[in-house]
Design an enzyme around this catalytic site. Structure first.
Site, short mmCIF file in Angstrom:
data_model
loop_
_atom_site.label_atom_id
_atom_site.label_comp_id
_atom_site.label_asym_id
_atom_site.label_seq_id
_atom_site.Cartn_x
_atom_site.Cartn_y
_atom_site.Cartn_z
N TYR A 105 114.05 -84.23 -50.33
CA TYR A 105 112.80 -84.24 -49.56
C TYR A 105 112.00 -82.96 -49.84
O TYR A 105 110.79 -82.97 -49.77
CB TYR A 105 113.11 -84.32 -48.07
N GLY A 106 112.74 -81.86 -50.13
CA GLY A 106 112.09 -80.57 -50.30
C GLY A 106 111.13 -80.51 -51.47
O GLY A 106 110.37 -79.56 -51.59
N CYS A 156 117.38 -82.20 -40.68
CA CYS A 156 116.83 -81.81 -41.98
C CYS A 156 115.63 -80.94 -41.72
O CYS A 156 114.73 -81.35 -40.96
CB CYS A 156 116.43 -83.07 -42.75
N CYS A 286 117.67 -74.43 -44.50
CA CYS A 286 117.96 -75.65 -45.27
C CYS A 286 119.39 -76.05 -44.88
O CYS A 286 120.26 -75.17 -44.77
CB CYS A 286 117.87 -75.36 -46.77
N THR A 287 119.58 -77.33 -44.69
CA THR A 287 120.88 -77.82 -44.20
C THR A 287 122.07 -77.30 -45.00
O THR A 287 123.14 -77.08 -44.45
CB THR A 287 120.90 -79.35 -44.28
N HIS A 288 121.87 -77.13 -46.32
CA HIS A 288 123.00 -76.76 -47.18
C HIS A 288 123.36 -75.28 -47.13
O HIS A 288 124.47 -74.90 -47.48
CB HIS A 288 122.68 -77.11 -48.64
N1 DGL Z 1 118.10 -81.43 -46.07
C1 DGL Z 1 117.05 -80.69 -46.71
C2 DGL Z 1 116.53 -79.60 -45.77
O1 DGL Z 1 117.20 -79.18 -44.85
C3 DGL Z 1 117.49 -80.11 -48.03
C4 DGL Z 1 117.70 -81.12 -49.13
C5 DGL Z 1 116.40 -81.83 -49.58
O2 DGL Z 1 115.48 -81.17 -50.09
O3 DGL Z 1 116.35 -83.05 -49.41
O4 DGL Z 1 115.44 -79.14 -45.94
#
Ligand code: DGL
Length: 423
Positions: A105-106, A156, A286-288
């Site tokens: 999504y980013g 997210c 960011c989630t990761h």
């Molecule tokens: N889950 C997205 C976030 O926390 C990171 C991964 C993505 O870009 O989809 O922004």
């Protein structure tokens, strides 16, 4: 005056083509008989026995779910603050959805396609609120039943940044009383508990940074708390989430990617705020990124020992993990709306349920890569407004459906979630 403001907001929502199409699609299918529609009578029952919906662009949001499953910051019986030795959500069930086929999504902002991203986010929520999921069996593609949800967590950062307001407007339009909690607002509130000195770094995806959602949320939260505006530097990594996930599209090693990103973040800070306070609070936006916190911290320490960078980095850093604050906000939201599940009453689903999206190779005109993923140009050029488009399917997530690196990541780093996914 307040009514006028609400009226203006509702009119604005109506005038927005992305939201308007989604609202009219849902309203014209009130029995939930097609994808991205709801049985509105069922959904609006807001029963405490329903599970809680959590969604993300992929598996990253499982870090948020892990935090929700583990957290113990309230007394479950009295709701008083403080741990009681029992996880706060021990009496809840969850449905998780990861929109793996349409991520990252980013990168939709860099591809100039925010309208499609906004539609995807609304569709994620509609999937969780709805009563059907796609089948894994290509021979019998009939949709299968699934329960609705009583609350939504946008796990997210990018989806919260671009979709939280849309989602609240959609829920209002549909006259539903579903609490929605997003990681950005929660993270901004969490920052209030960090030491006051030093500047704030927002380390996130490119999309989250270009939305400006964190600086906006941080400054308004601080304003409401009577604190002065903070000095904020943002840096969006186009690759770190993919590298952490072990996505073969990203060839850099984790250590090299983090070293490069942390250096770029501090370079941005010293260029934009040459005489500003050193970076002290790091929002892992960011989630990761919480999964790589140790490596991020050692990259800052290495850079701090370089005299050119020493004045711009505080000797000890405070990390803010928005997931932790999201879990707390969710607890409060359920308590204040009296939606907590009552012990002893039956659950609508005894087990947590997990879903992920996969490309639908049967969809006419779909373009896939050799590995079966959506082709990059195809993915980012789609236009919103076609709610009947089903080029991805939302199917049950099982350990075998996950890429080996993601599976390993969940198994080794998110043990509570792994045990729920693999009971
Ligand atoms: N889950 C997205 C976030 O926390 C990171 C991964 C993505 O870009 O989809 O922004």
């Amino acid at each position: 005056m307040r009514t006028l403001v609400f009226l203006a907001a509702a009119l604005l929502a109506q005038a927005d083509p992305v939201l308007e199409k989604v609202v009219s699609h849902v309203k014209s299918h009130p029995t939930g008989d097609v994808p991205f529609s709801l049985d509105i009578t069922f959904t609006s029952k807001d029963t405490p026995d329903l599970p809680i919906g959590v969604f993300d662009s992929g598996i990253g949001g499982l870090t948020v779910l892990e935090e929700i499953l583990k957290i113990d910051t309230f007394h479950n019986d009295s709701l008083a603050p403080g741990p009681d030795g029992r996880p706060d959500f021990e009496n809840e069930r969850f449905i998780y959805f990861g929109d793996q086929a349409n991520m990252p999504y980013g990168n939709y902002s860099a591809e100039n396609n925010l309208p499609y991203l906004r539609e995807l986010i609304l569709k994620d929520a509609l999937f969780l609120l709805g009563n059907r999921h796609d089948s894994t069996d290509p021979a019998s593609p009939t949709p299968q039943p699934k329960p609705s949800v009583k609350a939504l967590v946008i796990a997210c950062n990018t989806a919260t940044a671009y979709g939280l307001e849309d989602l609240r407007a959609l829920i209002k339009e549909l006259n539903l009383s579903i609490p929605v909690v997003g990681v950005v607002e929660a993270g901004a509130r969490g920052l209030l508990s960090a030491p006051e000195d030093g500047s704030v770094a927002v380390f996130a995806t490119v999309g989250t940074c270009s939305s400006g959602a964190y600086p906006k949320a941080i400054q308004s939260t601080r304003g409401l708390a009577g604190r002065p505006a903070a000095t904020i530097t943002q840096f969006g990594s186009p690759a770190l989430a993919g590298v952490i996930e072990g996505d073969p599209a990203f060839a850099t090693s984790l250590a090299d990617q983090i070293a490069a990103d942390v250096k770029s973040l501090v370079d941005t800070h010293r260029t934009t705020h040459p005489n500003g306070p050193p970076l002290q609070k790091i929002i892992l936006g960011c989630t990761h990124f919480p999964l790589a916190k140790k490596d991020i911290d050692s990259a800052f320490a290495t850079l701090h020992s370089d005299p050119a960078y020493t004045p711009h980095i505080a000797p000890t850093l405070t990390y803010v993990n928005p997931a932790e604050w999201t879990a707390k906000e969710l607890f409060r939201a359920l308590a204040s709306t009296r939606l907590r599940h009552k012990p002893g009453t039956p659950f609508v689903t005894e087990k947590d349920l997990f879903f992920l999206s996969v490309p639908n190779p049967q969809f006419p005109g779909i373009q896939l890569t050799e590995t079966g993923a959506l082709d990059h140009a195809y993915k980012y050029r789609r236009q919103p407004g076609h709610l009947d488009r089903q080029d991805t399917l939302n199917i049950p997530m099982t350990p075998e459906k996950l890429p080996p690196t993601s599976r390993h990541l969940i198994q080794s780093r998110l043990p509570t979630t792994w045990s729920r996914l693999n009971p």
